[in-house]
Design a protein around this motif. Structure first.
Motif, PDB file in Angstrom:
ATOM      1  N   ASP A 212       0.826  -1.210   0.000  1.00 51.18           N
ATOM      2  CA  ASP A 212       0.000   0.000   0.000  1.00 51.18           C
ATOM      3  C   ASP A 212       0.858   1.257   0.000  1.00 51.18           C
ATOM      4  OD1 ASP A 212      -2.242  -1.577  -0.002  1.00 51.18           O
ATOM      5  OD2 ASP A 212      -2.588  -1.420   2.172  1.00 51.18           O
ATOM      6  N   ALA A 213       1.988   1.195   0.709  1.00 56.16           N
ATOM      7  CA  ALA A 213       2.871   2.362   0.749  1.00 56.16           C
ATOM      8  C   ALA A 213       3.432   2.673  -0.627  1.00 56.16           C
ATOM      9  CB  ALA A 213       4.004   2.136   1.752  1.00 56.16           C
ATOM     10  N   VAL A 214       3.852   1.611  -1.350  1.00 52.86           N
ATOM     11  CA  VAL A 214       4.384   1.822  -2.697  1.00 52.86           C
ATOM     12  C   VAL A 214       3.298   2.353  -3.624  1.00 52.86           C
ATOM     13  CG1 VAL A 214       5.333   0.662  -4.730  1.00 52.86           C
ATOM     14  CG2 VAL A 214       6.205   0.119  -2.456  1.00 52.86           C
ATOM     15  N   MET A 215       2.100   1.803  -3.520  1.00 50.55           N
ATOM     16  CA  MET A 215       0.993   2.264  -4.358  1.00 50.55           C
ATOM     17  C   MET A 215       0.680   3.746  -4.064  1.00 50.55           C
ATOM     18  SD  MET A 215      -1.387   1.484  -6.642  1.00 50.55           S
ATOM     19  CE  MET A 215      -1.770  -0.277  -6.594  1.00 50.55           C
ATOM     20  N   GLY A 216       0.576   4.077  -2.781  1.00 51.79           N
ATOM     21  CA  GLY A 216       0.273   5.465  -2.421  1.00 51.79           C
ATOM     22  C   GLY A 216       1.379   6.431  -2.823  1.00 51.79           C
ATOM     23  N   LEU A 217       2.623   5.996  -2.646  1.00 49.85           N
ATOM     24  CA  LEU A 217       3.745   6.861  -3.012  1.00 49.85           C
ATOM     25  C   LEU A 217       3.785   7.097  -4.513  1.00 49.85           C
ATOM     26  CD1 LEU A 217       6.188   8.353  -1.910  1.00 49.85           C
ATOM     27  CD2 LEU A 217       7.541   6.287  -2.237  1.00 49.85           C
ATOM     28  N   ALA A 218       3.514   6.080  -5.297  1.00 50.00           N
ATOM     29  CA  ALA A 218       3.516   6.234  -6.752  1.00 50.00           C
ATOM     30  C   ALA A 218       2.405   7.187  -7.193  1.00 50.00           C
ATOM     31  CB  ALA A 218       3.347   4.870  -7.423  1.00 50.00           C
ATOM     32  N   ARG A 219       1.233   7.035  -6.614  1.00 48.93           N
ATOM     33  CA  ARG A 219       0.131   7.921  -6.984  1.00 48.93           C
ATOM     34  C   ARG A 219       0.408   9.363  -6.553  1.00 48.93           C
ATOM     35  NH1 ARG A 219      -4.770   3.830  -5.152  1.00 48.93           N
ATOM     36  NH2 ARG A 219      -4.900   2.679  -7.131  1.00 48.93           N
ATOM     37  N   GLU A 220       0.933   9.530  -5.337  1.00 42.66           N
ATOM     38  CA  GLU A 220       1.232  10.877  -4.858  1.00 42.66           C
ATOM     39  C   GLU A 220       2.324  11.531  -5.697  1.00 42.66           C
ATOM     40  OE1 GLU A 220       2.601  13.152  -0.735  1.00 42.66           O
ATOM     41  OE2 GLU A 220       2.169  11.001  -0.732  1.00 42.66           O
ATOM     42  N   SER A 221       3.333  10.748  -6.079  1.00 40.28           N
ATOM     43  CA  SER A 221       4.413  11.297  -6.907  1.00 40.28           C
ATOM     44  C   SER A 221       3.897  11.710  -8.276  1.00 40.28           C
ATOM     45  CB  SER A 221       5.533  10.260  -7.057  1.00 40.28           C
ATOM     46  OG  SER A 221       6.091   9.936  -5.804  1.00 40.28           O
ATOM     47  N   LEU A 222       3.003  10.925  -8.834  1.00 46.99           N
ATOM     48  CA  LEU A 222       2.429  11.275 -10.128  1.00 46.99           C
ATOM     49  C   LEU A 222       1.611  12.566 -10.019  1.00 46.99           C
ATOM     50  CD1 LEU A 222       1.857  10.596 -13.080  1.00 46.99           C
ATOM     51  CD2 LEU A 222      -0.059   9.172 -12.316  1.00 46.99           C
ATOM     52  N   ALA A 223       0.811  12.688  -8.960  1.00 47.81           N
ATOM     53  CA  ALA A 223       0.010  13.903  -8.784  1.00 47.81           C
ATOM     54  C   ALA A 223       0.897  15.129  -8.568  1.00 47.81           C
ATOM     55  CB  ALA A 223      -0.940  13.722  -7.602  1.00 47.81           C
ATOM     56  N   GLU A 224       1.958  14.975  -7.772  1.00 46.02           N
ATOM     57  CA  GLU A 224       2.846  16.101  -7.520  1.00 46.02           C
ATOM     58  C   GLU A 224       3.605  16.508  -8.767  1.00 46.02           C
ATOM     59  OE1 GLU A 224       3.209  18.055  -5.027  1.00 46.02           O
ATOM     60  OE2 GLU A 224       1.764  17.042  -3.742  1.00 46.02           O
ATOM     61  N   ALA A 225       3.986  15.555  -9.589  1.00 43.57           N
ATOM     62  CA  ALA A 225       4.677  15.879 -10.844  1.00 43.57           C
ATOM     63  C   ALA A 225       3.768  16.706 -11.748  1.00 43.57           C
ATOM     64  CB  ALA A 225       5.115  14.600 -11.544  1.00 43.57           C
ATOM     65  N   ARG A 226       2.509  16.297 -11.833  1.00 45.72           N
ATOM     66  CA  ARG A 226       1.575  17.052 -12.664  1.00 45.72           C
ATOM     67  C   ARG A 226       1.344  18.450 -12.098  1.00 45.72           C
ATOM     68  NH1 ARG A 226      -2.627  11.985 -13.472  1.00 45.72           N
ATOM     69  NH2 ARG A 226      -1.616  11.064 -15.316  1.00 45.72           N
ATOM     70  N   ARG A 227       1.238  18.568 -10.785  1.00 42.78           N
ATOM     71  CA  ARG A 227       1.047  19.881 -10.168  1.00 42.78           C
ATOM     72  C   ARG A 227       2.257  20.784 -10.395  1.00 42.78           C
ATOM     73  NH1 ARG A 227      -3.086  20.619  -6.627  1.00 42.78           N
ATOM     74  NH2 ARG A 227      -4.358  18.804  -6.147  1.00 42.78           N
ATOM     75  N   SER A 228       3.439  20.235 -10.316  1.00 40.25           N
ATOM     76  CA  SER A 228       4.645  21.033 -10.535  1.00 40.25           C
ATOM     77  C   SER A 228       4.677  21.584 -11.948  1.00 40.25           C
ATOM     78  CB  SER A 228       5.895  20.193 -10.259  1.00 40.25           C
ATOM     79  OG  SER A 228       5.933  19.768  -8.918  1.00 40.25           O
ATOM     80  N   VAL A 229       4.301  20.757 -12.903  1.00 41.67           N
ATOM     81  CA  VAL A 229       4.302  21.206 -14.290  1.00 41.67           C
ATOM     82  C   VAL A 229       3.253  22.290 -14.512  1.00 41.67           C
ATOM     83  CG1 VAL A 229       3.869  20.486 -16.672  1.00 41.67           C
ATOM     84  CG2 VAL A 229       5.235  19.050 -15.158  1.00 41.67           C
ATOM     85  N   ASP A 230       2.116  22.135 -13.879  1.00 38.27           N
ATOM     86  CA  ASP A 230       1.038  23.116 -14.036  1.00 38.27           C
ATOM     87  C   ASP A 230       1.229  24.346 -13.163  1.00 38.27           C
ATOM     88  OD1 ASP A 230      -0.173  21.466 -15.846  1.00 38.27           O
ATOM     89  OD2 ASP A 230      -1.446  20.491 -14.349  1.00 38.27           O
ATOM     90  N   ALA A 231       2.347  24.429 -12.448  1.00 36.87           N
ATOM     91  CA  ALA A 231       2.661  25.563 -11.564  1.00 36.87           C
ATOM     92  C   ALA A 231       1.620  25.713 -10.460  1.00 36.87           C
ATOM     93  CB  ALA A 231       2.789  26.866 -12.343  1.00 36.87           C
ATOM     94  N   LEU A 232       1.044  24.592 -10.020  1.00 35.61           N
ATOM     95  CA  LEU A 232       0.102  24.634  -8.913  1.00 35.61           C
ATOM     96  C   LEU A 232       0.850  24.451  -7.601  1.00 35.61           C
ATOM     97  CD1 LEU A 232      -2.765  22.412 -10.336  1.00 35.61           C
ATOM     98  CD2 LEU A 232      -2.674  24.898 -10.215  1.00 35.61           C
ATOM     99  N   ARG A 233       0.225  24.868  -6.521  1.00 36.48           N
ATOM    100  CA  ARG A 233       0.818  24.653  -5.215  1.00 36.48           C
ATOM    101  C   ARG A 233       0.749  23.173  -4.876  1.00 36.48           C
ATOM    102  NH1 ARG A 233      -1.717  28.492  -0.895  1.00 36.48           N
ATOM    103  NH2 ARG A 233       0.211  28.000   0.178  1.00 36.48           N
ATOM    104  N   PRO A 234       1.664  22.700  -4.024  1.00 37.07           N
ATOM    105  CA  PRO A 234       1.596  21.299  -3.602  1.00 37.07           C
ATOM    106  C   PRO A 234       0.242  20.980  -2.984  1.00 37.07           C
ATOM    107  CG  PRO A 234       3.672  22.291  -2.929  1.00 37.07           C
ATOM    108  CD  PRO A 234       2.820  23.399  -3.457  1.00 37.07           C
ATOM    109  N   ALA A 235      -0.186  19.741  -3.144  1.00 40.38           N
ATOM    110  CA  ALA A 235      -1.506  19.350  -2.660  1.00 40.38           C
ATOM    111  C   ALA A 235      -1.663  19.616  -1.169  1.00 40.38           C
ATOM    112  CB  ALA A 235      -1.749  17.873  -2.961  1.00 40.38           C
ATOM    113  N   HIS A 236      -0.572  19.479  -0.404  1.00 34.64           N
ATOM    114  CA  HIS A 236      -0.660  19.688   1.041  1.00 34.64           C
ATOM    115  C   HIS A 236      -0.978  21.137   1.401  1.00 34.64           C
ATOM    116  CE1 HIS A 236       0.827  15.634   1.599  1.00 34.64           C
ATOM    117  NE2 HIS A 236       1.890  15.901   0.859  1.00 34.64           N
ATOM    118  N   LEU A 237      -0.685  22.084   0.503  1.00 39.63           N
ATOM    119  CA  LEU A 237      -0.925  23.496   0.773  1.00 39.63           C
ATOM    120  C   LEU A 237      -2.221  24.001   0.172  1.00 39.63           C
ATOM    121  CD1 LEU A 237       2.672  24.933   0.235  1.00 39.63           C
ATOM    122  CD2 LEU A 237       1.479  24.606   2.408  1.00 39.63           C
TER     123      LEU A 237
END
Length: 372
Positions: A212-237
């Motif tokens: 579950d940790a690997v699955m969650g980390l992969a999904r979170e990393s994918l979401a953060e990569a997309r947010r970084s490209v779109d110049a959005l704030r990190p999901a935590h903020l």
């Protein structure tokens, strides 16, 4: 010219009058006027009264024509245009009367003398006024030029910002393509394979937590990569302040790696610019990632401090540490420390790393809270 010269001329004329054998009391009205009304020497009424006294003195004794420079001084310095022209003309008439007394009975010559005085002094006043107007026009032109230069500087700075934004946009588009074709596809592939494995075989209980940790980390990393490209704030903020986001990140990191993390916030929390919050959150994430990869720590402390002029982030562990004097030490974990330093220093802040073999590692980032 207003406070010294007239009184010096008055004193000199008094000495001359005494030497010529005339009663010095004839100067008394002018002296009293100039001394008693000293505070009002720059008022038009002061000039008018002084000119009237001077005219009476000249009519009594032509010698007092030597006193006419005093009302001239006040006419040129006190009166504004066009009253200055009238004041200078009237003073010229008084001075001309003193000079015309040398030709008694010659009315025409006296008129010529008075007229010459008036024309000369009025012309002088006009020329000086024209020079003042030209100087004011030059000053106004210089002020407009300075304003234009400032405006041009502002436009130049705006163009630089636009050029920088255009460069950032181009780089972001390039990164988007690269991430889509490589990193994102790889993360999607990992997630897909994990889902396929979970559907084909039941995950053993001992494997469930890391699975579950690997699955969650992969999904979170994918979401953060997309947010970084779109110049959005990190999901935590997105829905939390910096302190809450750091506490959440620390808790998830602790649960993932099994290392206790103690988060502490000190000082009075204040709203921060998004750029500061993003930089400090990313710094904390990178520091924690380095702890997981290199430190071998048993506990970690994350501290957020709101100081008077800056906000500080400290991430410290009790791991094996390293020798700061060793060459290329910052490159041990890839580009992590370099990227952290660039983020913090880009906001006029500073990043400091403290460590020694066997003594753990501390990463401290300080950013002026008004910098962004």
């Amino acid at each position: 010219m207003v406070t010294v010269v007239p009184y010096t001329l008055l004193a000199g004329l008094a000495v001359l009058v005494v030497a010529a054998g005339f009663p010095v009391t004839e100067l008394l009205p002018a002296a009293v006027w100039m001394v008693v009304l000293y505070r009002w020497r720059e008022k038009p009424a002061f000039f008018a009264g002084l000119l009237a006294i001077t005219a009476v003195m000249v009519l009594q004794n032509p010698l007092y024509g030597l006193f006419t420079p005093v009302p001239y001084i006040y006419a040129f310095t006190v009166l504004t245009w066009p009253w200055r022209l009238a004041g200078v003309g009237l003073t010229a008439v008084v001075a001309g009367l003193a000079q015309a007394s040398a030709a008694p009975g010659m009315v025409v010559l006296q008129g010529v003398i008075i007229g010459v005085n008036v024309v000369m002094m009025v012309t002088t006043a006009w020329v000086l006024h024209t020079a003042d107007v030209e100087r004011e026009q030059r000053l106004a032109a210089m002020a407009k030029l300075e304003a234009a230069l400032e405006e041009n500087a502002g436009l130049h700075a705006q163009l630089l910002v636009q050029a920088r934004e255009a460069g950032v946009l181009d780089e972001r588009q390039r990164m988007a393509r690269e991430i889509h074709d490589t990193l994102a596809q790889g993360l999607i592939g990992i997630i897909t394979q994990l889902q396929a494995a979970e559907q084909r075989h039941e995950v053993p209980a001992a494997w469930r937590r890391p699975f579950d940790a690997v699955m969650g980390l992969a999904r979170e990393s994918l979401a953060e990569a997309r947010r970084s490209v779109d110049a959005l704030r990190p999901a935590h903020l997105e829905t939390a302040r910096l302190g809450e986001a750091l506490e959440t990140v620390s808790g998830r990191w602790s649960a993932l790696h099994g290392i206790p993390v103690r988060f502490t916030a000190t000082g009075t929390a204040r709203p921060l610019a998004p750029a500061i919050e993003v930089a400090l959150l990313r710094t904390a994430q990178e520091a924690l990632a380095n702890v997981a990869k290199h430190a071998g720590a048993t506990r970690v402390g994350v501290t957020l401090s709101y100081l008077e002029e800056e906000v500080a982030l400290d991430v410290r562990d009790d791991g094996k540490g390293f020798d700061l004097s060793a060459p290329r030490q910052e490159q041990t974990g890839g580009f992590g420390l370099g990227i952290m330093r660039q983020r913090v220093e880009g906001l006029s802040g500073s990043l400091r790393v403290e460590s020694e073999p066997g003594g753990g590692t501390g990463v401290s980032a300080c950013v002026p809270w008004r910098s962004a």
